[in-house]
Design a protein around this motif. Structure first.
Motif, short mmCIF file in Angstrom:
data_model
loop_
_atom_site.label_atom_id
_atom_site.label_comp_id
_atom_site.label_asym_id
_atom_site.label_seq_id
_atom_site.Cartn_x
_atom_site.Cartn_y
_atom_site.Cartn_z
N ALA A 1 15.65 -25.52 -0.76
CA ALA A 1 15.73 -25.38 0.68
C ALA A 1 15.88 -26.75 1.32
N ALA A 2 16.68 -26.82 2.37
CA ALA A 2 16.96 -28.11 3.01
C ALA A 2 15.69 -28.79 3.48
N GLU A 3 14.78 -27.99 4.05
CA GLU A 3 13.55 -28.58 4.58
C GLU A 3 12.70 -29.14 3.47
N ASP A 4 12.66 -28.44 2.33
CA ASP A 4 11.90 -28.97 1.19
C ASP A 4 12.52 -30.25 0.66
N ARG A 5 13.89 -30.31 0.68
CA ARG A 5 14.54 -31.54 0.23
C ARG A 5 14.18 -32.70 1.15
N ALA A 6 14.20 -32.41 2.46
CA ALA A 6 13.85 -33.44 3.44
C ALA A 6 12.42 -33.88 3.24
N MET A 7 11.56 -32.90 2.94
CA MET A 7 10.14 -33.21 2.72
C MET A 7 9.99 -34.12 1.51
N ARG A 8 10.78 -33.81 0.46
CA ARG A 8 10.69 -34.62 -0.76
C ARG A 8 11.07 -36.06 -0.49
N VAL A 37 7.97 -18.27 1.49
CA VAL A 37 6.99 -17.84 2.50
C VAL A 37 6.63 -19.01 3.40
N HIS A 38 6.36 -20.16 2.78
CA HIS A 38 5.95 -21.33 3.56
C HIS A 38 7.08 -21.88 4.42
N GLN A 39 8.29 -21.77 3.92
CA GLN A 39 9.41 -22.20 4.75
C GLN A 39 9.56 -21.27 5.97
N GLN A 40 9.38 -19.97 5.76
CA GLN A 40 9.45 -19.02 6.88
C GLN A 40 8.37 -19.33 7.92
N ARG A 41 7.17 -19.65 7.45
CA ARG A 41 6.09 -19.97 8.39
C ARG A 41 6.41 -21.22 9.20
N ARG A 42 6.97 -22.24 8.53
CA ARG A 42 7.35 -23.47 9.24
C ARG A 42 8.43 -23.18 10.28
N ASP A 231 3.55 -29.41 7.17
CA ASP A 231 4.39 -29.04 6.03
C ASP A 231 3.97 -27.69 5.44
N VAL A 232 2.68 -27.42 5.50
CA VAL A 232 2.18 -26.14 4.97
C VAL A 232 1.24 -25.50 6.00
N VAL A 233 1.52 -24.26 6.34
CA VAL A 233 0.62 -23.46 7.17
C VAL A 233 -0.02 -22.43 6.24
N GLY A 234 -1.27 -22.69 5.85
CA GLY A 234 -1.98 -21.75 5.00
C GLY A 234 -2.64 -20.69 5.85
N LYS A 235 -2.87 -19.53 5.26
CA LYS A 235 -3.52 -18.44 5.99
C LYS A 235 -4.78 -17.98 5.27
N TYR A 236 -5.76 -17.65 6.06
CA TYR A 236 -7.04 -17.15 5.52
C TYR A 236 -6.81 -15.90 4.68
N GLU A 237 -5.82 -15.11 5.09
CA GLU A 237 -5.52 -13.85 4.40
C GLU A 237 -4.93 -14.08 3.01
N ASP A 242 -2.56 -20.00 -1.29
CA ASP A 242 -2.10 -21.12 -0.45
C ASP A 242 -2.84 -22.41 -0.81
N ALA A 243 -4.14 -22.29 -1.07
CA ALA A 243 -4.93 -23.48 -1.46
C ALA A 243 -4.42 -24.04 -2.78
N ASN A 244 -4.17 -23.17 -3.72
CA ASN A 244 -3.67 -23.60 -5.02
C ASN A 244 -2.30 -24.28 -4.88
N TYR A 245 -1.47 -23.73 -4.02
CA TYR A 245 -0.13 -24.28 -3.76
C TYR A 245 -0.23 -25.72 -3.25
N ILE A 246 -1.14 -25.96 -2.30
CA ILE A 246 -1.30 -27.30 -1.73
C ILE A 246 -1.80 -28.28 -2.78
N LEU A 247 -2.80 -27.86 -3.56
CA LEU A 247 -3.34 -28.76 -4.59
C LEU A 247 -2.27 -29.11 -5.63
N GLN A 248 -1.40 -28.15 -5.92
CA GLN A 248 -0.27 -28.43 -6.82
C GLN A 248 0.69 -29.41 -6.19
N LEU A 249 1.02 -29.19 -4.91
CA LEU A 249 1.99 -30.05 -4.22
C LEU A 249 1.59 -31.51 -4.23
N VAL A 250 0.30 -31.79 -4.07
CA VAL A 250 -0.13 -33.20 -3.99
C VAL A 250 -0.50 -33.76 -5.35
#
Length: 309
Positions: A1-8, A37-42, A231-237, A242-250
């Motif tokens: 995704a373009a936004e992910d490339r920009a983020m990288r 999912v995260h790109q849609q939220r952004r 960059d990431v909007v996590g949801k309580y639901e 989402d938490a695991n995704y963020i820890l992986q990303l960093v």
């Protein structure tokens, strides 16, 4: 995704190559549906911001008191009370603690909220703030707004140990919004009804006198998602994934795990509906309007139990 490339490309780690990039190049990280999912939220957040905010104002240091900084992993976390923020603060203490803490759950809850244990972005100089906003991974966790509101009410006004809240807010709420309160209620402030809490939130005097307490302040006022580009909007639901995704990303150490919730007292949609049964449609609509931007920004639909249609 373009936004992910920009983020990288925008977010380069210490070695000139971001943890996100490293993950892209490894076998373990597939182009997952979670990414979509995260790109849609952004994108939704960006669209709502452009529709509803006419003039972008500049951030003040005071706006950044909720953004917790992890300089080791290049991470900014805007904490929202009643959205797993105690556990996220524990995780941030593990990430920033240089090995002092190993397991988030070993950190007592009250220690996680000691302000000196974590640095916030407001403590940095303007150039340092700008650098971190540009180059760090920024994330936020949100929750269905009324569920979060009822959770705050239950925690702060129905628990006997929260005497500071009873004195600070309960006594004022009862004095203003209860007809013929008893002397005991006026002194202790420990039996605020949800209906009275709603009247307090909607009373024009409340916000004229001081900002809302962070436990019931709107997320858009705490974390400024139309000015800070998360960059990431996590949801309580979807907290665990989402938490695991963020820890992986960093590129956090694989031993760092977000605590799984075992709370059986957590506020649910059904429970929230019960609290709103005694609120008239007039006040339901006014309260919804108060929290409307959070509903729009984070794609929550109008609760089915509300009588405002």
């Amino acid at each position: 995704a373009a936004e992910d490339r920009a983020m990288r490309t925008a977010w380069q780690g210490k070695a000139g190559r971001s943890p996100l990039q490293a993950l892209y190049e490894s076998d373990q990280f597939e182009q997952s549906s979670l990414q979509a999912v995260h790109q849609q939220r952004r994108e939704l957040l960006s669209n709502v911001c452009s529709r509803y905010t006419r003039k972008r104002r500049l951030l003040r240091p005071d706006d950044l008191r909720h953004l917790v900084v992890d300089d080791t992993h290049g991470l900014l976390y805007c904490y929202v009370p009643k959205v797993a923020c105690t556990n996220w603060k524990r995780v941030m203490m593990v990430l920033t603690g240089q090995g002092k803490y190993r397991d988030p759950l070993e950190i007592p809850a009250n220690e996680a909220h000691v302000s000196s244990n974590l640095r916030t972005l407001s403590e940095y100089s303007i150039p340092e703030i700008n650098h971190r906003l540009r180059s760090y991974l920024k994330f936020i966790f949100v929750r269905e707004p009324f569920e979060r509101l009822v959770s705050a009410y239950r925690n702060k006004f129905t628990r006997s140990y929260n005497t500071a809240f009873h004195k600070r807010y309960g006594t004022k709420i009862i004095r203003r919004h209860r007809q013929e309160p008893s002397d005991k209620a006026l002194e202790r402030g420990d039996d605020v009804r949800f209906e009275e809490f709603v009247y307090y939130l909607l009373d024009p005097r409340t916000q004229r006198e001081e900002p809302f307490n962070e436990h019931w302040e709107r997320v858009h006022s705490l974390c400024h998602p139309c000015i800070v580009h998360y960059d990431v909007v996590g949801k309580y639901e979807t907290l665990a994934e989402d938490a695991n995704y963020i820890l992986q990303l960093v590129g956090a150490d694989t031993s760092v795990k977000f605590p799984s919730s075992s709370k059986t007292t957590r506020t649910t949609d059904d429970m929230t509906a019960q609290f709103f049964q005694d609120i008239s449609p007039f006040y339901q609509r006014r309260l919804f309007n108060l929290y409307k931007m959070d509903y729009l920004l984070f794609n929550y639909s109008i609760p089915s139990y509300l009588r405002i249609r």
